[in-house]
Design a protein around this motif. Structure first.
Motif, PDB file in Angstrom:
ATOM      1  N   SER A 330       0.817  -1.222   0.000  1.00 37.91           N
ATOM      2  CA  SER A 330       0.000   0.000   0.000  1.00 37.91           C
ATOM      3  C   SER A 330       0.846   1.265   0.000  1.00 37.91           C
ATOM      4  O   SER A 330       0.382   2.337  -0.370  1.00 37.91           O
ATOM      5  CB  SER A 330      -0.920   0.002   1.226  1.00 37.91           C
ATOM      6  N   ASP A 331       2.107   1.128   0.431  1.00 40.32           N
ATOM      7  CA  ASP A 331       2.928   2.330   0.534  1.00 40.32           C
ATOM      8  C   ASP A 331       3.865   2.523  -0.651  1.00 40.32           C
ATOM      9  O   ASP A 331       4.752   3.371  -0.601  1.00 40.32           O
ATOM     10  CB  ASP A 331       3.752   2.268   1.821  1.00 40.32           C
ATOM     11  N   ILE A 332       3.704   1.756  -1.756  1.00 39.36           N
ATOM     12  CA  ILE A 332       4.664   1.862  -2.858  1.00 39.36           C
ATOM     13  C   ILE A 332       4.599   3.232  -3.528  1.00 39.36           C
ATOM     14  O   ILE A 332       5.624   3.804  -3.911  1.00 39.36           O
ATOM     15  CB  ILE A 332       4.473   0.722  -3.884  1.00 39.36           C
ATOM     16  N   SER A 333       3.385   3.779  -3.651  1.00 39.43           N
ATOM     17  CA  SER A 333       3.248   5.115  -4.238  1.00 39.43           C
ATOM     18  C   SER A 333       3.926   6.168  -3.374  1.00 39.43           C
ATOM     19  O   SER A 333       4.574   7.097  -3.881  1.00 39.43           O
ATOM     20  CB  SER A 333       1.768   5.472  -4.419  1.00 39.43           C
ATOM     21  N   LEU A 334       3.787   5.997  -2.059  1.00 42.32           N
ATOM     22  CA  LEU A 334       4.422   6.944  -1.138  1.00 42.32           C
ATOM     23  C   LEU A 334       5.942   6.879  -1.246  1.00 42.32           C
ATOM     24  O   LEU A 334       6.621   7.894  -1.269  1.00 42.32           O
ATOM     25  CB  LEU A 334       3.973   6.649   0.296  1.00 42.32           C
ATOM     26  N   LEU A 335       6.486   5.655  -1.345  1.00 47.97           N
ATOM     27  CA  LEU A 335       7.933   5.484  -1.492  1.00 47.97           C
ATOM     28  C   LEU A 335       8.426   6.140  -2.772  1.00 47.97           C
ATOM     29  O   LEU A 335       9.465   6.801  -2.785  1.00 47.97           O
ATOM     30  CB  LEU A 335       8.286   3.992  -1.499  1.00 47.97           C
ATOM     31  N   MET A 336       7.634   5.991  -3.817  1.00 51.19           N
ATOM     32  CA  MET A 336       8.021   6.574  -5.105  1.00 51.19           C
ATOM     33  C   MET A 336       7.956   8.089  -5.040  1.00 51.19           C
ATOM     34  O   MET A 336       8.843   8.796  -5.533  1.00 51.19           O
ATOM     35  CB  MET A 336       7.077   6.055  -6.205  1.00 51.19           C
ATOM     36  N   GLU A 337       6.916   8.598  -4.419  1.00 50.35           N
ATOM     37  CA  GLU A 337       6.713  10.045  -4.375  1.00 50.35           C
ATOM     38  C   GLU A 337       7.778  10.737  -3.518  1.00 50.35           C
ATOM     39  O   GLU A 337       8.188  11.860  -3.801  1.00 50.35           O
ATOM     40  CB  GLU A 337       5.318  10.350  -3.814  1.00 50.35           C
ATOM     41  N   HIS A 382       1.276  12.465 -13.380  1.00 51.27           N
ATOM     42  CA  HIS A 382       0.169  13.364 -13.716  1.00 51.27           C
ATOM     43  C   HIS A 382       0.048  14.467 -12.652  1.00 51.27           C
ATOM     44  O   HIS A 382      -0.188  15.638 -12.976  1.00 51.27           O
ATOM     45  CB  HIS A 382      -1.133  12.569 -13.806  1.00 51.27           C
ATOM     46  N   LYS A 383       0.230  14.098 -11.392  1.00 49.17           N
ATOM     47  CA  LYS A 383       0.128  15.047 -10.285  1.00 49.17           C
ATOM     48  C   LYS A 383       1.168  16.163 -10.413  1.00 49.17           C
ATOM     49  O   LYS A 383       0.896  17.324 -10.069  1.00 49.17           O
ATOM     50  CB  LYS A 383       0.319  14.291  -8.974  1.00 49.17           C
ATOM     51  N   LYS A 384       2.343  15.834 -10.911  1.00 46.50           N
ATOM     52  CA  LYS A 384       3.404  16.826 -11.073  1.00 46.50           C
ATOM     53  C   LYS A 384       3.392  17.476 -12.454  1.00 46.50           C
ATOM     54  O   LYS A 384       4.291  18.232 -12.794  1.00 46.50           O
ATOM     55  CB  LYS A 384       4.766  16.169 -10.834  1.00 46.50           C
ATOM     56  N   GLY A 385       2.383  17.139 -13.253  1.00 48.60           N
ATOM     57  CA  GLY A 385       2.269  17.747 -14.583  1.00 48.60           C
ATOM     58  C   GLY A 385       3.304  17.246 -15.569  1.00 48.60           C
ATOM     59  O   GLY A 385       3.674  17.947 -16.518  1.00 48.60           O
ATOM     60  N   ILE A 386       3.770  16.027 -15.358  1.00 47.47           N
ATOM     61  CA  ILE A 386       4.790  15.438 -16.250  1.00 47.47           C
ATOM     62  C   ILE A 386       4.101  14.562 -17.286  1.00 47.47           C
ATOM     63  O   ILE A 386       3.322  13.661 -16.949  1.00 47.47           O
ATOM     64  CB  ILE A 386       5.803  14.602 -15.438  1.00 47.47           C
ATOM     65  N   SER A 387       4.375  14.847 -18.539  1.00 48.44           N
ATOM     66  CA  SER A 387       3.773  14.080 -19.630  1.00 48.44           C
ATOM     67  C   SER A 387       4.298  12.649 -19.623  1.00 48.44           C
ATOM     68  O   SER A 387       5.495  12.400 -19.415  1.00 48.44           O
ATOM     69  CB  SER A 387       4.109  14.738 -20.972  1.00 48.44           C
ATOM     70  N   LEU A 388       3.379  11.696 -19.836  1.00 50.23           N
ATOM     71  CA  LEU A 388       3.784  10.294 -19.878  1.00 50.23           C
ATOM     72  C   LEU A 388       4.745  10.022 -21.025  1.00 50.23           C
ATOM     73  O   LEU A 388       5.558   9.085 -20.962  1.00 50.23           O
ATOM     74  CB  LEU A 388       2.544   9.398 -20.027  1.00 50.23           C
ATOM     75  N   HIS A 389       4.679  10.844 -22.057  1.00 52.51           N
ATOM     76  CA  HIS A 389       5.565  10.660 -23.215  1.00 52.51           C
ATOM     77  C   HIS A 389       7.028  10.821 -22.823  1.00 52.51           C
ATOM     78  O   HIS A 389       7.915  10.263 -23.467  1.00 52.51           O
ATOM     79  CB  HIS A 389       5.187  11.671 -24.306  1.00 52.51           C
ATOM     80  N   ARG A 390       7.282  11.557 -21.744  1.00 53.89           N
ATOM     81  CA  ARG A 390       8.675  11.782 -21.342  1.00 53.89           C
ATOM     82  C   ARG A 390       9.319  10.532 -20.761  1.00 53.89           C
ATOM     83  O   ARG A 390      10.540  10.413 -20.726  1.00 53.89           O
ATOM     84  CB  ARG A 390       8.736  12.934 -20.332  1.00 53.89           C
ATOM     85  N   ASP A 415      13.307  -0.721 -15.181  1.00 50.57           N
ATOM     86  CA  ASP A 415      13.496   0.380 -16.131  1.00 50.57           C
ATOM     87  C   ASP A 415      12.461   1.476 -15.905  1.00 50.57           C
ATOM     88  O   ASP A 415      12.783   2.671 -15.898  1.00 50.57           O
ATOM     89  CB  ASP A 415      13.407  -0.161 -17.559  1.00 50.57           C
ATOM     90  N   LEU A 416      11.198   1.088 -15.716  1.00 47.32           N
ATOM     91  CA  LEU A 416      10.121   2.062 -15.492  1.00 47.32           C
ATOM     92  C   LEU A 416      10.369   2.874 -14.217  1.00 47.32           C
ATOM     93  O   LEU A 416      10.249   4.106 -14.215  1.00 47.32           O
ATOM     94  CB  LEU A 416       8.777   1.339 -15.396  1.00 47.32           C
ATOM     95  N   ILE A 417      10.733   2.182 -13.145  1.00 53.89           N
ATOM     96  CA  ILE A 417      10.963   2.868 -11.861  1.00 53.89           C
ATOM     97  C   ILE A 417      12.130   3.844 -11.982  1.00 53.89           C
ATOM     98  O   ILE A 417      12.076   4.970 -11.479  1.00 53.89           O
ATOM     99  CB  ILE A 417      11.211   1.837 -10.750  1.00 53.89           C
ATOM    100  N   SER A 418      13.196   3.421 -12.655  1.00 53.34           N
ATOM    101  CA  SER A 418      14.370   4.296 -12.802  1.00 53.34           C
ATOM    102  C   SER A 418      14.035   5.531 -13.627  1.00 53.34           C
ATOM    103  O   SER A 418      14.415   6.655 -13.275  1.00 53.34           O
ATOM    104  CB  SER A 418      15.512   3.514 -13.462  1.00 53.34           C
ATOM    105  N   ARG A 419      13.309   5.345 -14.727  1.00 59.66           N
ATOM    106  CA  ARG A 419      12.939   6.478 -15.580  1.00 59.66           C
ATOM    107  C   ARG A 419      12.006   7.442 -14.836  1.00 59.66           C
ATOM    108  O   ARG A 419      12.183   8.668 -14.882  1.00 59.66           O
ATOM    109  CB  ARG A 419      12.255   5.981 -16.859  1.00 59.66           C
ATOM    110  N   ALA A 420      10.989   6.866 -14.181  1.00 59.31           N
ATOM    111  CA  ALA A 420      10.035   7.709 -13.458  1.00 59.31           C
ATOM    112  C   ALA A 420      10.723   8.425 -12.301  1.00 59.31           C
ATOM    113  O   ALA A 420      10.440   9.601 -12.017  1.00 59.31           O
ATOM    114  CB  ALA A 420       8.872   6.863 -12.950  1.00 59.31           C
TER     115      ALA A 420
END
Length: 545
Positions: A330-337, A382-390, A415-420
Motif C-alpha cells: 500500500s505504501d509503494i506510491s508513497l515510497l516513489m513520491e 500526472h500530479k506533477k504535470g509530467i507528460s507520460l511521453h517523457r 526500467d520504469l521505476i528508474s525512468r520515473a
C-alpha cells in the motif's frame, strides 16, 4: 564467330584445304594452321578453337595422340580426322576418342565443307546447351538462396489460422511458395523462444543473431534429418521434423539434442532459450498444433529455460485457474513520491519473487502486476504535470512483450521505476542531483552490462564530462562505483538469500564465476563462500554452484 584449326605435316595439303572451301561463307571467321602436334597444342592453348581438322599420320606425334590431349585440355573442340589409309583400327580409335568424323584422303572440297558444317551445327548445339545449363544453374542458385524465405512465408501462412486449412488450401500455398511437401507428411513442431538476451544488441545485430539461431537449429537439432528451421517472429525459432509415417513417439534423444542446442546458443550467441516440443501431426492440423505450443509457452511465465512438452490438459488447466490477488504494497506510491527509489526497486523485486513462489503462475497474474505498477506510478507523474511521453520518448514497451515472462517483467519494472524516478525527483539542475540520479540508475541495473556511454545517455551528459563530474562529487570513478555496488549487492544476497554463488554472481552482473570470486575477494578479503559462512548466513546448507 567460329574458328578452325588445320593440322597436317604436309604444307601443300594445308594450303589446299585453306583454299578449297569458302570458310567465311559457312561461318568460319578465324583460320589457324599447324604442321605438328606441338604447334597445334600451342594454337589451342592461346586461342579459342571450335573445329579441328587433323591428319592422323604425322612423323613425330600422330593425330590420335593429339586428340587425347585435346580431350583433357580443350574438350569443346570438334575433331575431324583425315587419313590416307582405310584401316579400321584407326577409325575405331578415332571413335573411342570422341572425334566428330573420320575422312579418307583425297577429300573432295564439297565433302569436307559438308562435314565441317555438320561439326559447326553440333558445336552450336553444344554452346546453346551450355548456355541453357548456365542459365538454369543461375536460376537454381537464386531459387536456393530464396528457399529459406519461401519456407518461412509458407509456414507462417499455414500456421496463421487466418483461414480454414484443408488439402486444397495447402496445395494453393505450395504453388505460391514453390514448396514440395506431401500433404500426408507428418510434422513434429519444436518451438524455441529467446527468454533473455545476455547482452544488449542493436536491432540490426539482433537480426543477425536470430539468423544465427536459425542456422544453429538446422545444424544441431535437425542434424541432417528431413525438416526445416525458420525464424517465426522476433525471438522465436520453429524447428519442424518431417516423417512419411507417424513415429510411435517423440524420439528419446530429442530432449538431449534440444538441450545441447540451447547450451550452445547460451555460450556462443549470448541468449537463454526455452523449448517446447509438440506432437506428431499432419499438415492440415499444424495451425492447431502450433497454437497449442504457443499456449504452452504463454503459460511458462516463469521464463524457465528447460524443455517443455505439450500437455493434453493444458487448456482445461488454463481455463479453470483462479486469479490470485497481488499482495500489493500500500505504501509503494508513497515510497516513489518521496524519492526512495531503492526501496521501490526492492518492493518491485519482492512482489515478483512472491509471484514466482506461487504454485501456479498465470499470465493474468503477470498482467495484474503490470497494471498495478502503472497505476502506482502514472498518477504521480500526472500530479506533477509530467507528460507520460517523457518516460518513453521513442516507443513504449508493449504489454505482451513485458508480461511474456517473469524475467521480462522484472527488467521492465526496473526500467520504469528508474525512468520515473529521474523525472519525479530531478532535485533541480545542480550537479549533485545528476550524480545521485546516476547512482540510482546504476544500482537498478547492476545485473546488466553497464557502459559509460549508456550511463551518460541516461544522464544526458557527455561521457567524459560525466566521468569527471562523478569523480569530483563522489571521490571515485564510475567504474569503481559500479564494482563496489556489485560487490555490495552480492554481499546482501549472500546474507539474505539462499541463492547459489553462481546465481548471485549473475544477479550482480558477473558472467564469469571465476572473475566474480576474484573481484569479491579483492574487495572483501574473503571468497563468497567464506563471507557467507563468517557472517552467519541462515541457510542450513551452503550451495556454491
Amino acid at each position: 564467330m567460329y574458328s578452325l584449326l588445320i593440322v597436317d605435316d604436309e604444307y601443300y595439303a594445308v594450303e589446299a584445304m585453306l583454299h578449297a572451301v569458302d570458310w567465311k561463307g559457312i561461318g568460319i571467321d578465324h583460320l589457324y594452321t599447324a604442321m605438328s602436334a606441338d604447334e597445334a597444342r600451342s594454337v589451342l592453348i592461346n586461342n579459342q578453337v571450335d573445329i579441328m581438322i587433323c591428319d592422323i599420320e604425322m612423323p613425330e606425334e600422330d593425330g590420335l595422340s593429339l586428340q587425347i590431349w585435346v580431350q583433357q585440355h580443350a574438350a569443346q573442340v570438334e575433331t575431324i580426322f583425315l587419313t590416307g589409309h582405310a584401316e579400321f583400327s584407326y577409325a575405331q580409335k578415332a571413335i573411342q576418342l570422341h572425334s566428330f568424323d573420320y575422312l579418307l584422303k583425297p577429300i573432295a572440297s564439297a565433302s569436307l565443307m559438308e562435314t565441317v558444317k555438320r561439326a559447326l551445327e553440333k558445336r552450336m548445339q553444344n554452346l546453346e546447351f551450355t548456355k541453357l545449363t548456365e542459365t538454369y544453374e543461375a536460376y537454381a542458385k537464386e531459387d536456393q538462396s530464396w528457399k529459406p524465405k519461401r519456407m518461412t512465408r509458407f509456414w507462417k501462412d499455414l500456421c496463421s489460422s487466418r483461414y480454414p486449412m484443408n488439402e486444397a488450401k495447402i496445395k494453393e500455398l505450395k504453388l505460391i511458395y514453390h514448396v514440395d511437401i506431401d500433404p500426408g507428411t507428418f510434422i513434429l513442431p519444436i518451438l524455441f523462444r529467446v527468454e533473455e538476451w545476455l547482452r544488449k544488441f542493436p536491432d540490426k545485430d539482433l537480426d543477425i543473431m536470430e539468423f544465427g539461431l536459425c542456422n544453429a537449429a538446422e545444424e544441431f537439432v535437425l542434424n541432417g534429418s528431413m525438416g526445416d528451421a525458420i525464424a517465426d517472429q522476433r525471438g522465436y525459432v520453429l524447428v519442424l521434423l518431417y516423417a512419411s509415417d507417424p513415429p510411435p513417439q517423440v524420439p528419446d534423444t530429442l530432449e538431449l539434442t534440444c538441450k545441447d542446442y540451447m547450451a550452445r546458443c547460451t555460450a556462443y550467441l549470448s541468449c537463454r532459450l526455452s523449448c517446447y516440443i509438440g506432437e506428431w501431426t499432419l499438415l492440415t492440423n499444424m495451425p492447431e498444433s502450433y497454437r497449442k505450443l504457443k499456449q504452452v509457452h504463454r503459460h511458462n511465465v516463469a521464463g524457465s529455460d528447460g524443455v517443455h512438452y505439450m500437455l493434453p490438459s493444458l487448456e482445461k488447466q488454463a481455463s479453470t485457474s483462479e486469479l490470485i490477488p497481488l499482495p500489493w504494497a500500500s505504501d509503494i506510491s508513497l515510497l516513489m513520491e518521496t524519492g526512495k527509489i531503492k526501496e521501490v526497486l526492492y518492493k518491485a523485486d519482492e512482489l515478483i519473487d512472491w509471484i514466482e513462489s506461487q504454485k501456479y503462475v498465470s499470465a493474468e497474474l503477470l498482467q495484474s502486476y503490470y497494471h498495478a505498477m502503472l497505476h502506482s506510478i502514472y498518477p504521480l507523474l500526472h500530479k506533477k504535470g509530467i507528460s507520460l511521453h517523457r518516460i518513453y520518448p521513442a516507443e513504449e514497451p508493449l504489454e505482451a512483450d513485458v508480461t511474456r515472462s517473469l524475467a521480462a517483467l522484472r527488467e521492465w519494472a526496473h526500467d520504469l521505476i528508474s525512468r520515473a524516478g529521474l523525472l519525479l525527483h530531478p532535485d533541480g539542475e545542480d550537479t549533485h542531483s545528476v550524480v545521485k540520479q546516476v547512482c540510482l540508475y546504476i544500482d537498478a541495473r547492476l545485473e546488466y552490462d553497464l557502459g559509460r556511454e549508456e550511463i551518460a545517455e541516461f544522464a544526458r551528459f557527455h561521457p567524459a564530462y560525466l566521468s569527471r563530474l562523478f569523480k569530483k562529487e563522489t571521490g571515485i570513478s564510475l567504474s569503481d562505483y559500479i564494482l563496489q555496488a556489485r560487490i555490495k549487492k552480492a554481499q546482501e544476497l549472500l546474507l539474505n538469500t539462499s541463492s547459489t554463488v553462481t546465481e548471485i554472481a549473475s544477479k550482480a552482473g558477473y558472467v564469469n564465476y571465476t572473475h566474480f570470486t576474484k573481484m569479491f575477494k579483492k574487495y572483501t578479503g574473503l571468497t563468497p563462500q567464506q563471507y557467507r559462512r563468517q557472517n552467519g548466513n541462515k541457510t542450513d546448507q551452503e550451495r556454491t554452484l
